[in-house]
Design a protein around this motif. Structure first.
Motif, short mmCIF file in Angstrom:
data_model
loop_
_atom_site.label_atom_id
_atom_site.label_comp_id
_atom_site.label_asym_id
_atom_site.label_seq_id
_atom_site.Cartn_x
_atom_site.Cartn_y
_atom_site.Cartn_z
N VAL A 1 46.71 42.57 71.59
CA VAL A 1 47.36 42.18 70.34
C VAL A 1 48.31 43.31 69.94
O VAL A 1 47.91 44.48 69.89
CB VAL A 1 46.35 41.92 69.21
CG1 VAL A 1 47.09 41.49 67.94
CG2 VAL A 1 45.35 40.84 69.62
N ILE A 2 49.57 42.95 69.66
CA ILE A 2 50.57 43.95 69.29
C ILE A 2 51.02 43.70 67.85
O ILE A 2 51.44 42.59 67.51
CB ILE A 2 51.80 43.89 70.23
CG1 ILE A 2 51.38 44.16 71.67
CG2 ILE A 2 52.87 44.89 69.79
CD1 ILE A 2 52.51 44.03 72.68
N SER A 3 50.93 44.72 67.01
CA SER A 3 51.55 44.68 65.68
C SER A 3 52.95 45.26 65.83
O SER A 3 53.11 46.41 66.22
CB SER A 3 50.73 45.51 64.69
OG SER A 3 51.49 45.74 63.52
N PHE A 4 53.94 44.44 65.49
CA PHE A 4 55.35 44.81 65.73
C PHE A 4 56.05 44.95 64.39
O PHE A 4 56.21 43.98 63.65
CB PHE A 4 56.00 43.72 66.59
CG PHE A 4 57.33 44.10 67.18
CD1 PHE A 4 57.45 45.19 68.03
CD2 PHE A 4 58.47 43.36 66.90
CE1 PHE A 4 58.68 45.53 68.59
CE2 PHE A 4 59.70 43.68 67.46
CZ PHE A 4 59.80 44.78 68.31
N ALA A 5 56.47 46.20 64.06
CA ALA A 5 56.99 46.49 62.72
C ALA A 5 58.52 46.35 62.63
O ALA A 5 59.16 47.09 61.90
CB ALA A 5 56.57 47.90 62.32
N TYR A 6 59.06 45.39 63.37
CA TYR A 6 60.53 45.21 63.39
C TYR A 6 60.86 43.74 63.13
O TYR A 6 59.99 42.88 63.22
CB TYR A 6 61.09 45.66 64.75
CG TYR A 6 60.76 47.10 65.03
CD1 TYR A 6 61.57 48.12 64.57
CD2 TYR A 6 59.58 47.44 65.70
CE1 TYR A 6 61.24 49.45 64.80
CE2 TYR A 6 59.25 48.75 65.93
CZ TYR A 6 60.08 49.76 65.47
OH TYR A 6 59.75 51.06 65.67
N ARG A 7 62.13 43.49 62.85
CA ARG A 7 62.54 42.11 62.53
C ARG A 7 62.35 41.24 63.77
O ARG A 7 62.91 41.49 64.83
CB ARG A 7 64.00 42.08 62.09
CG ARG A 7 64.20 42.55 60.65
CD ARG A 7 65.63 42.37 60.20
NE ARG A 7 66.02 40.97 60.19
CZ ARG A 7 67.27 40.54 60.33
NH1 ARG A 7 68.25 41.40 60.51
NH2 ARG A 7 67.54 39.25 60.29
N ALA A 8 61.54 40.21 63.60
CA ALA A 8 61.24 39.32 64.72
C ALA A 8 60.79 37.98 64.17
O ALA A 8 60.26 37.88 63.07
CB ALA A 8 60.14 39.92 65.59
N LYS A 9 61.01 36.94 64.96
CA LYS A 9 60.59 35.59 64.59
C LYS A 9 59.30 35.27 65.35
O LYS A 9 59.30 35.22 66.58
CB LYS A 9 61.70 34.60 64.96
CG LYS A 9 61.40 33.18 64.58
CD LYS A 9 62.52 32.25 65.06
CE LYS A 9 62.16 30.80 64.77
NZ LYS A 9 63.14 29.88 65.38
N ILE A 10 58.21 35.09 64.60
CA ILE A 10 56.93 34.74 65.24
C ILE A 10 56.99 33.28 65.69
O ILE A 10 57.42 32.40 64.94
CB ILE A 10 55.75 34.96 64.27
CG1 ILE A 10 55.68 36.44 63.83
CG2 ILE A 10 54.44 34.53 64.91
CD1 ILE A 10 55.30 37.43 64.90
N LEU A 11 56.57 33.02 66.92
CA LEU A 11 56.65 31.68 67.51
C LEU A 11 55.27 31.02 67.53
O LEU A 11 54.25 31.70 67.46
CB LEU A 11 57.21 31.79 68.94
CG LEU A 11 58.58 32.50 69.03
CD1 LEU A 11 58.96 32.72 70.48
CD2 LEU A 11 59.64 31.70 68.30
N PRO A 12 55.24 29.68 67.66
CA PRO A 12 53.95 28.98 67.63
C PRO A 12 52.95 29.43 68.69
O PRO A 12 51.74 29.32 68.48
CB PRO A 12 54.35 27.51 67.86
CG PRO A 12 55.73 27.43 67.30
CD PRO A 12 56.38 28.74 67.63
N ASP A 13 53.43 29.98 69.83
CA ASP A 13 52.48 30.48 70.83
C ASP A 13 52.05 31.92 70.54
O ASP A 13 51.42 32.58 71.35
CB ASP A 13 53.06 30.36 72.25
CG ASP A 13 54.32 31.21 72.44
OD1 ASP A 13 54.77 31.84 71.45
OD2 ASP A 13 54.84 31.25 73.57
N ILE A 14 52.41 32.41 69.35
CA ILE A 14 52.08 33.75 68.83
C ILE A 14 52.72 34.86 69.65
O ILE A 14 52.21 35.97 69.71
CB ILE A 14 50.56 33.96 68.63
CG1 ILE A 14 49.86 32.67 68.20
CG2 ILE A 14 50.32 35.00 67.54
CD1 ILE A 14 48.41 32.83 67.93
N ASP A 15 53.83 34.55 70.27
CA ASP A 15 54.71 35.60 70.78
C ASP A 15 55.76 35.82 69.69
O ASP A 15 55.71 35.17 68.63
CB ASP A 15 55.37 35.14 72.09
CG ASP A 15 55.93 36.30 72.91
OD1 ASP A 15 56.01 37.43 72.37
OD2 ASP A 15 56.28 36.08 74.08
N CYS A 16 56.71 36.72 69.91
CA CYS A 16 57.78 36.85 68.93
C CYS A 16 59.12 37.04 69.61
O CYS A 16 59.21 37.66 70.68
CB CYS A 16 57.51 38.00 67.95
SG CYS A 16 57.90 39.63 68.58
#
Length: 423
Positions: A130-145
Motif C-alpha cells: 500500500v502506497i500513500s502518495f502525497a502528490y496530485r493524482a486521480k485515484i481509480l476504481p482499481d485503487i491505482d492512481c
C-alpha cells in the motif's frame, strides 16, 4: 494621525465583519452538510468528495503482513506492518530514504525504478503493498492512481498520466518480484484510517482524519449507498476525501475576498486561505496593511517582506520575531495582537466546523467517533488548537456524538496498513 480619531482594533474588526465570535458551528452545519451531499451526488459543489475506493468490507486481518510506503514531500518511508491477534500494531522492518527526485531531476522511468529498488527487499515477506502518495493524482476504481503532477521538492519529468501502481509493479517484476499487488491512497485518507489502526479494540463507531499544516483537508468513512455518483449502490463503507480546503460557503469579510483576489489562484482553496499554514501569515499581513491604511496604528505598517505564519505565531506567543521588532509602541503592539489573534481564533472555529461536519456525516455503528488530526499549524499555532477543541467537543456532545480527538505516531504508515488489511 494627530488630532483625528484613530480606529481601534476592535472597531476595525467589527467594521470588516471579521469577529471570530460570529462563527457559529451550529448555524453553519446544515450548509456544510448540504455541500457534502451535493459532492457525493456529483452535483456542483465546492467539496469534491473524492471516493478513495478503499472499501472497508471486512474486519482487519490479523497476523498478515503488508508493505506500507509513505511517499511524502521529502522523505520516503517503507515498513512491513501487521496487526497481531490482540489488535496491536507492529512494524517488523522500517527504512527511511530521501524521496527519489529530491537530489536531482529524474525521468519517470528512473523514478519508478528507484521506488521499486527500495520496495524489492520487502517483497520476500509479502507481495501486498500500500502506497500513500502525497502528490496530485486521480485515484481509480482499481485503487491505482493516475499521476497528475509531482511537485514540492521532488522533480520528475514526464510522470503525468502514468499509473503509479502499475509502473512500480512492472519495475518489480523485472527485478524478479512477480505478482505484486499495489493499492494507492491519498495521504489524508491514510490519516483518516490511522485512528482505526491505533484504536482497533476501543469500540469506536467511526473514524475521521484531518490535516491542518501547510494545507487543510478532512476525510471520513461514508456509507457506499450515499455515494450516488458511483454506480452500483453497493452496501459497505468507503473512505471519502472531502477536499475541505476548497469549501466556499463560510462567511467571508471584504478583506478575505480582497486577499483571495490578490493570490495566484483567486477563488480556489477559499477555506484553506482562511485556515491553513500556507496562507494564515500572508492573510495576516494583508489585514495589517489594510488596518494601517485605515489609521489603526500610530506608526502605520510598512514592514519589508511578507509576514509569515511563523512570524504570527512568534508574535502571539511572546511578542518576538519580525512583528515584535516592528511594533515597538505598546498601543500598536496591542492593536496588532488583537487583530492577529482574532484571525487565528477564527481559523480555529473554521477548523471546528470542518471536523464537526465529517463527524456528523460519518457512517457510525455507535455514538463514539475517533478523530485523528495531524499538522504543524494545528499543533503549533498559538491559540488555534484550544479554540478548535473548545468549540468542537461541546457542539458534538450537544448532538449526541462522543468524540475523541487524537494524534497518531506514524499515522500514514498505520493508515496504509488498515487500507491493505481491511479489503
Amino acid at each position: 494621525m494627530k488630532g483625528t480619531h484613530m480606529l481601534t482594533a476592535n472597531e476595525f474588526i467589527r467594521k470588516h465583519k471579521m469577529e471570530y465570535t460570529s462563527i457559529d458551528v451550529k448555524n453553519e452545519m446544515d450548509t456544510y452538510i448540504d455541500e457534502m451531499k451535493k459532492g457525493l451526488c456529483g452535483e456542483k459543489s465546492s467539496l469534491l468528495m473524492i471516493p478513495s475506493y478503499i472499501t472497508l468490507k471486512s474486519e482487519v486481518k490479523r497476523e498478515k503482513p503488508v508493505i506500507c510506503v509513505d511517499a511524502g514531500g521529502t522523505n520516503l518511508r517503507v515498513a512491513v506492518a501487521k496487526f497481531s491477534e490482540d489488535g496491536s500494531f507492529c512494524t517488523e522492518e522500517f527504512q527511511r530514504y530521501l524521496m527519489p527526485g529530491v537530489e536531482k531531476e529524474l525521468e519517470a522511468e528512473e523514478f519508478f525504478d528507484i521506488l521499486a529498488d527500495y520496495i524489492l527487499p520487502f517483497t520476500k515477506i509479502t507481495k501486498n503493498i500500500v502506497i500513500s502518495f502525497a502528490y496530485r493524482a486521480k485515484i481509480l476504481p482499481d485503487i491505482d492512481c493516475e499521476i497528475v503532477e509531482i511537485t514540492k521538492e521532488v522533480k520528475v519529468k514526464n510522470a503525468g498520466g502514468k499509473l503509479l501502481g502499475r509502473e512500480i509493479c512492472a519495475a518489480l517484476a523485472k527485478k524478479g518480484a512477480d505478482g505484486c499487488n499495489i493499492v494507492v491512497v491519498n495521504d489524508s485518507v491514510a490519516t483518516a484510517l490511522a485512528g482505526k489502526a491505533e484504536k482497533l479494540n476501543d469500540g469506536y463507531g467511526s473514524f475521521t482524519g484531518t490535516i491542518l499544516g501547510t494545507g487543510s483537508n478532512s476525510c471520513y468513512i461514508e456509507y457506499m449507498r450515499n455515494i450516488a455518483k458511483l454506480e452500483g449502490g453497493e452496501e459497505g463503507l468507503m473512505v471519502i476525501n472531502t477536499e475541505a480546503g476548497s469549501y466556499n460557503k463560510v462567511p467571508r469579510s471584504d478583506i478575505d475576498i480582497a486577499y483571495d483576489e490578490s493570490t495566484q489562484n483567486p477563488g480556489i482553496g477559499v477555506f484553506e486561505k482562511m485556515t491553513s499554514g500556507g496562507y494564515l501569515g500572508p492573510l495576516c499581513d494583508f489585514t495589517l496593511r489594510t488596518a494601517a491604511r485605515e489609521g489603526v496604528f500610530e506608526k502605520g505598517f510598512s514592514m519589508a517582506g511578507t509576514v509569515s505564519t511563523v512570524d504570527v505565531n512568534a508574535f502571539l506567543t511572546d511578542g518576538s520575531g519580525a512583528l515584535g521588532r516592528y511594533f515597538t509602541a505598546e498601543a500598536d503592539r496591542n492593536a496588532a495582537r488583537e487583530i492577529l489573534l482574532n484571525i487565528v481564533l477564527r481559523a480555529g472555529r473554521f477548523l471546528a466546523l470542518q471536523m464537526a461536519a465529517v463527524a456528523v456525516k460519518a457512517a457510525k455503528e455507535n455514538d463514539r467517533v475517533c478523530m485523528t488530526i495531524e499538522g504543524t499549524t494545528y499543533e503549533k499555532m498559538f491559540g488555534l488548537k484550544k479554540e478548535a477543541l473548545t468549540v468542537l467537543l461541546p457542539y458534538l456532545d450537544s448532538i449526541g456524538i462522543k468524540a475523541d480527538v487524537i494524534s497518531v505516531e506514524n499515522a500514514v504508515l498505520k493508515g496504509c496498513a488498515i487500507a491493505g488489511l481491511s479489503r
